[in-house]
Scaffold this motif. Structure first.
Motif, mmCIF file in Angstrom:
data_model
loop_
_atom_site.group_PDB
_atom_site.id
_atom_site.type_symbol
_atom_site.label_atom_id
_atom_site.label_comp_id
_atom_site.label_asym_id
_atom_site.label_seq_id
_atom_site.Cartn_x
_atom_site.Cartn_y
_atom_site.Cartn_z
ATOM 1 N N PRO A 157 -11.798 -0.349 9.172
ATOM 2 C CA PRO A 157 -11.161 -0.817 7.944
ATOM 3 C C PRO A 157 -9.629 -0.837 7.972
ATOM 4 O O PRO A 157 -9.012 -1.349 7.044
ATOM 5 N N LYS A 158 -9.025 -0.270 9.003
ATOM 6 C CA LYS A 158 -7.573 -0.072 8.941
ATOM 7 C C LYS A 158 -6.808 -1.379 8.674
ATOM 8 O O LYS A 158 -5.900 -1.442 7.838
ATOM 9 N N ASP A 161 -7.063 -2.495 5.150
ATOM 10 C CA ASP A 161 -6.163 -1.743 4.264
ATOM 11 C C ASP A 161 -4.753 -2.343 4.309
ATOM 12 O O ASP A 161 -4.088 -2.447 3.282
ATOM 13 N N ARG A 164 -4.783 -5.516 2.345
ATOM 14 C CA ARG A 164 -4.950 -5.257 0.910
ATOM 15 C C ARG A 164 -3.605 -4.857 0.300
ATOM 16 O O ARG A 164 -3.187 -5.374 -0.728
ATOM 17 N N ARG A 165 -2.897 -3.970 0.974
ATOM 18 C CA ARG A 165 -1.585 -3.544 0.471
ATOM 19 C C ARG A 165 -0.602 -4.726 0.461
ATOM 20 O O ARG A 165 0.204 -4.866 -0.458
#
Lengths: 655, 655
Positions: A157-158, A161, A164-165
């Protein structure tokens, strides 16, 4: 809006003589080669500085930014390619390399979520001040596509993330709400990328942003004009808003204008948004724009954008062969756009164009060894002239090891690596499995609640025999929809050797609905004669000329096979061409052999007009002598993999 | 070196249906129109500022310099034209205007003899620091040509005094002697101008300077490199020395390179210097360069320089029709060069090329009304595309009222006004009168010590019957040498109605030597069939195409006569064309009418490939239908004098 669901590449295993070796090449040669390029490790190539820029942005290296403002995107496309490569076959070493890249990206990302090495390193105070030119959202989009691909392959998932940010940061800065900038990107890309993220995660933020970017584009007052004024911009020529398809609201656009890659990326995002939001007006615009491209603005190779200036569409039927731009990325974007329209309309014409671009104008962009690239894909080359004339400065007569603007090499890599995702779709409502492309493969699909495996065997594109075997643990009723290629004059379909009784054809697909049992086999026989292609008479450059096509493959003549001066060759239409598979040639290709005539120097004779003298006059009142000649054509995509020289797709004919 | 002596325009009176009205147009319309242009009095045209610059330089007006560094030369060419106009017929009003200009020039000339408004007004400290780019000698050369023309017409010495002082200034600054700059001009022109001055005055200074400029050019160390270094010049691209033919010593040059106007102006000056200094090596270089142009680098219209970039020659046989540059000035320069070679070699091929350029690529540069001009002369125009594509930015699809760089309009004016000087030559050693061009006229020549008048009557270029009457007070033995046009397959020559018994042909001239009596009449009958012209097969752009020529006139098809899409037209070679004089059309022209076929939209039918749909598909496996069509061709020079639209010189053929 109802749409077909593509069978993802995770569920399709290629077993194909044509494409599987190309995917291996991407894995074994192209990805390592491009990694070297991005790390400035290729000898005799201008440093790319791509990875270095991000290291500087992460504070881990001293230096200044080098390259295009969108240099980051080259790495993102590489990372996306790695995602596809890993989805096909695990590769711990490559995965570790990619994880390292993702770690670097995490470190280069700013506390507020912003991520772009150009602005972080070179112009930290100028973020989001020139959306028109500076590609911040474009780079973000490519990172999002990479994130989806990498997450789907590895489940890690890194990178999700990170994006997403980044998306949340974008949402804080841009949008219709008070206090935000009502901007969108000069180079569309983020729209389709956000839609991929939305489809992966279900997160409405991504859909909302994508829809906003699509809706806002071209609305008055034009954001790029306001933004330029705010910057106090001075320009010699006024900005051409068509260049970035920002001249009018997208739903009102009726002709494909401006930078071709921007255009087809935008239209792809529009199709995605239309599908998710049931937006008929938006879909109608997509239909119009697609039709405008394929009926007036496309080379026979699927190349689009016929002008080097602004890398753009020009006017209808303006398709010069020697000054074709036909950027590799634009043909790739046409694949993206057509693939999306195909899911929405289940009409084989979209697959036809996708296939045309894929086998011709896309594949021509990379050498057979995976280490040389064409950015520009001309359909006719006279090297002495192309290398001399300034008005042909964009044309390269041989593939290049890399480019200062290196968008194309990683773009072709990611498309080839993800090809498995373009072959099949499923319509869950009608329990139909669509076969769009004929590529040897095994696909795992779910139909009528059953796990079904479709096993496709074919020697396409060299042969039109396709066998599709159904493998299922239990019998199940569903339909198989086989695309009848647009180039086919007729096809024959059999199930278990018998002509099918119950089938119907709709929009280019033959539907066979029945109760399928394990081992049932459909055979599709598509005769693959050599076809002569004639252009619309408005395409003045092709007047009196024809092109050769066999199956989906468009052919060309090369100097190495046919001698100098390919324009001196004349062929008679309707002749019988010998199509022959040559295993040792160009990685194995079907060549075409026929005959024709060649204008040769006129014999010594009466010299009129006298001023030009005897022998080899520049002009004469006498025709050249003609001599018979053999003609050999090879697939266009494979040109310039031997001795460089002249090439032509369109050949003169006389009946 | 032996050479023919052209009969000066003072001694030739035009009486010609084709050319005399054009000279009247120059006198009555073009000269006044261009005077307005130079004085910024044309409505809707960017001010030229030419006269204003000189007034500022003379201290009679406030302001700054505007225009090109060589803006003065536009006025000088105008003044030269006025000289020719006055030589043809006195015109006190015009002469007073010109005298006023000369007075202004005298006042603008600096105390040291320097005369150039750009440097005097804008950069007085930078004189002679950039000979490569700044055209100081070029402007001086045009002033010298004007001086010769004006003095010959009026006998007024004032302008000669101005150029003498200027030449003496140049001699103090430039030359091989210690303390002088070893420079020469980036744009050749002064060489041929100095030779005109030398021939007029006998002053050795002018010959010495001209020979120096020719000899020094391209010698190592290259002056332009030293000069650029002295200026501390920074360039993005290295300077292309070929652009100004300064890449190697002129005697070593074997191919026509670089800026086409610079090239033919230089070669003209070289031919002049070779003639005066008996320089066989220099003449040999001229021969080679001329042959290189006409055998590999010339349009069928006599246009040269096929690339807009650097307005230059490119590579052999690179003669694109739609992106032809073929600058009007370059065709004019080819007339100058060919005319000089003709005097040196008495070979009709030079007159052939001179005639070809004159009737086609030169004349096309001006509208029939004398008030609109082409700088660039394409041989094929598709307006929508030419107006849209950046790589065709130089092409204008209609003639323009004036140009920011306005070299061509006054250049064509001075050539037309001086045309009388191109028709005849005399060889005093052999007592031979040469007739190079068939233009109705009376020429006063001195032969065998006798004043002889040659009276030429013809309807050329529309008809090949030429009558040449000898008028002399007493009988005299001399030869008349009649040029057999290069385009003629045969000619018939009669004297007083009888086939000539004693003639011989050499290098394209029929020589008739006899004792001529007053009233003797030679008739030359040149059949003028419609000829089909085929290009060398290396000219790939013309493969499968032919051009039409009748007499010296090259034809073209225009949309206004033939409908849209001229490339869809196919003609059968060898057909009988109807040549018809149409008095009311385009000032009176012979048009050609024939028939052919036209590719039209294919009929509805099987749609393969399907992706392109029915009706008007972009590509199809089916040929277009053809329908019969009439074809009408008009002289190329007259194109775009009616409704603008498509035009083509080269037309597809199929036998």
């Amino acid at each position: 809006m109802k749409r077909l669901l593509p069978v993802s590449l995770q569920n399709v295993h290629l077993e194909d003589d044509f494409w599987a070796p190309r995917q291996q090449l991407v894995r074994d040669v192209v990805v390592p080669y491009q990694w070297k390029a991005l790390n400035d490790e290729l000898p005799d190539v201008e440093p790319s500085h791509t990875v270095a820029n991000l290291k500087i942005a992460a504070g881990e290296m001293e230096g200044t930014f080098h390259g295009m403002v969108f240099q980051d995107s080259d790495l993102y496309k590489w990372l996306e390619t790695v995602g596809y490569v890993l989805a096909i076959r695990p590769n711990p070493e490559l995965e570790a390399l990619a994880d390292g890249v993702i770690d670097l990206l995490a470190r280069a990302q700013q506390p507020d979520g912003y991520l772009n090495s150009y602005f972080t390193v070179a112009r930290p105070d100028a973020r989001w001040t020139n959306l028109r030119d500076d590609h911040e959202l474009y780079c973000a989009g490519h990172l999002m596509e990479a994130a989806v691909a990498y997450y789907q392959a590895t489940g890690k998932p890194k990178i999700l993330d990170i994006v997403r940010r980044l998306a949340e940061h974008i949402d804080r800065v841009l949008g219709p709400e008070p206090g935000k900038k009502r901007g969108y990107c000069g180079h569309p890309e983020i729209e389709l990328a956000l839609m991929k993220l939305h489809r992966l995660t279900g997160d409405e933020l991504y859909l909302r942003l994508a829809k906003y970017f699509v809706d806002e584009r071209g609305r008055e007052p034009l954001y790029f004009a306001l933004e330029a004024e705010a910057r106090g911009e001075k320009r010699v020529r006024p900005y051409n808003f068509k260049y970035s398809q920002s001249h009018q609201p997208v739903r009102e656009q009726t002709s494909a204008e401006g930078h071709a890659v921007r255009a087809v990326y935008l239209y792809s995002g529009m199709a995605d948004v239309a599908a998710e939001t049931d937006d008929e007006a938006l879909l109608a615009a997509c239909r119009r724009l697609w039709e405008d491209i394929v009926s007036r603005r496309m080379y026979v190779t699927g190349g689009i954008g016929s002008s080097a200036y602004e890398e753009a569409f020009t006017v209808p039927y303006d398709l010069p062969n020697d000054r074709a731009y036909a950027e590799t990325c634009a043909a790739i974007g046409l694949v993206f756009f057509s693939h999306r329209m195909l899911q929405l309309e289940a009409d084989a014409k979209y697959a036809d164009v996708m296939e045309r671009a894929l086998y011709n104008g896309v594949l021509s962009g990379m050498s057979l060894d995976g280490q040389r690239y064409f950015y520009v894909n001309p359909l006719e080359v006279w090297p002495e002239v192309a290398e001399h004339r300034e008005d042909m400065h964009a044309v390269r007569t041989t593939r290049q090891p890399w480019f200062g603007c290196a968008c194309c090499p990683p773009n072709i890599a990611r498309l080839l690596a993800s090809l498995g995702g373009y072959i099949y779709s499923v319509d869950p409502d009608t329990n139909t499995a669509f076969v769009h492309l004929y590529i040897g493969s095994q696909a795992a699909v779910s139909l009528a609640g059953q796990d079904v495996r479709l096993i496709q065997r074919t020697r396409y594109p060299w042969d039109g025999e396709v066998q599709l075997q159904v493998s299922a643990s239990a019998q199940a009723e569903f339909a198989i929809a086989l695309r009848v290629p647009g180039w086919a004059r007729r096809v024959e379909v059999r199930v278990n050797g018998q002509p099918v009784a119950s089938s119907w054809e709709s929009k280019g697909y033959v539907y066979i609905r029945r109760v399928w049992r394990d081992g049932d086999t459909v055979t599709l026989s598509i005769p693959m004669p050599v076809e002569e292609v004639f252009a619309h008479p408005e395409v003045r450059m092709n007047a009196g000329k024809l092109a050769l096509q066999r199956g989906p493959i468009v052919y060309c003549l090369e100097e190495v096979d046919n001698g100098r001066n390919l324009q001196s060759i004349v062929i008679r239409p309707g002749q019988t061409w010998t199509a022959q598979y040559e295993e040792g040639l160009l990685g194995g290709v079907v060549t075409l052999q026929g005959s024709g005539w060649r204008d040769v120097i006129r014999p010594q004779g009466e010299a009129v007009p006298r001023e030009f003298g005897h022998g080899q006059p520049l002009y004469a009142f006498q025709r050249c002598a003609r001599e018979e000649t053999k003609v050999k054509a090879i697939p266009y995509y494979a040109w310039c993999n031997r001795t460089p020289g002249e090439m032509t797709v369109w050949v003169r004919y006389e009946s």
